[in-house]
Design a protein around this motif. Structure first.
Motif, PDB file in Angstrom:
ATOM      1  N   ALA A  67      52.048  34.204 -96.121  1.00 10.45           N
ATOM      2  CA  ALA A  67      51.315  33.553 -96.980  1.00 10.45           C
ATOM      3  C   ALA A  67      51.428  34.128 -98.282  1.00 10.45           C
ATOM      4  N   LYS A  68      51.075  33.487 -99.615  1.00 12.59           N
ATOM      5  CA  LYS A  68      51.276  34.208-100.921  1.00 12.59           C
ATOM      6  C   LYS A  68      50.373  33.511-101.760  1.00 12.59           C
ATOM      7  N   TYR A  69      50.183  34.097-102.840  1.00 15.25           N
ATOM      8  CA  TYR A  69      49.079  33.734-104.246  1.00 15.25           C
ATOM      9  C   TYR A  69      50.119  34.020-105.301  1.00 15.25           C
ATOM     10  N   GLU A  70      49.999  33.318-106.147  1.00 17.40           N
ATOM     11  CA  GLU A  70      50.432  33.465-107.577  1.00 17.40           C
ATOM     12  C   GLU A  70      49.595  33.028-108.592  1.00 17.40           C
ATOM     13  N   GLY A  71      49.076  33.721-109.447  1.00 19.07           N
ATOM     14  CA  GLY A  71      47.774  33.293-110.326  1.00 19.07           C
ATOM     15  C   GLY A  71      47.125  34.353-110.878  1.00 19.07           C
ATOM     16  N   GLU A  72      46.074  33.965-111.377  1.00 17.85           N
ATOM     17  CA  GLU A  72      45.019  35.178-112.215  1.00 17.85           C
ATOM     18  C   GLU A  72      44.198  35.957-110.875  1.00 17.85           C
ATOM     19  N   PHE A  73      44.084  37.144-111.405  1.00 15.95           N
ATOM     20  CA  PHE A  73      43.037  38.162-110.539  1.00 15.95           C
ATOM     21  C   PHE A  73      42.108  38.795-111.491  1.00 15.95           C
TER      22      PHE A  73
END
Length: 156
Positions: A67-73
């Protein structure tokens, strides 16, 4: 010395006692601050911005299961706009709050369909609550993910 973020005073690497590794910018307090690369003992990897020791700003996170996430933290959580891909190929493009799918967005399944009826609208705690077209939010999530991905290509 050129710094990548206000407050970053040096760049370097450190291996923690638990096996966590970090390479990137640090502030005067010895906290991760600016751009960096974090590798956790379980194989989870984060490339992106840090503020005061935690993931904050744009970044990309990869998990051991694929799984992966790309964006704002914000303060270590998925928070703002971004894209999350599950290991099975399903993805959510939209808004996140406190590490959860929360806000407007669109689900796309591994076969590139959106379900019937279409899984688009307002989500609360990962569940579709109200159907609504939200192409503007999906486009913003795609743009933010692209900016995060571009930032992650920063050489450390």
């Amino acid at each position: 010395m050129e710094t990548s973020a206000p407050g970053a005073v040096k760049c370097g690497g450190y291996k923690y006692d638990d096996g966590t590794r970090y390479i990137g910018d640090w502030n005067q307090k010895g906290q991760k601050h600016g751009l960096g690369h974090l590798l956790l003992p379980d194989g989870t990897r984060y490339d992106g911005a840090f503020v005061g020791g935690v993931c904050s700003g744009l970044g990309c996170m990869w998990f051991p299961d694929g799984a992966k996430y790309e964006g704002e933290f914000m303060q270590g959580w998925f928070h703002g706009h971004g894209i999350f891909w599950r290991a099975d190929g399903m993805k959510f493009e939209g808004e996140f709050r406190g590490g959860r799918i929360w806000g407007l967005g669109l689900i796309t399944f591994h076969d590139f369909t959106h379900g019937f009826p279409r899984n688009e609208g307002y989500f609360q705690d990962c569940r579709l609550i109200r159907k609504r077209r939200c192409s503007d939010v999906v486009q913003r999530a795609q743009k933010v993910a692209l900016m995060a991905r571009a930032q992650c290509e920063h050489p450390f």
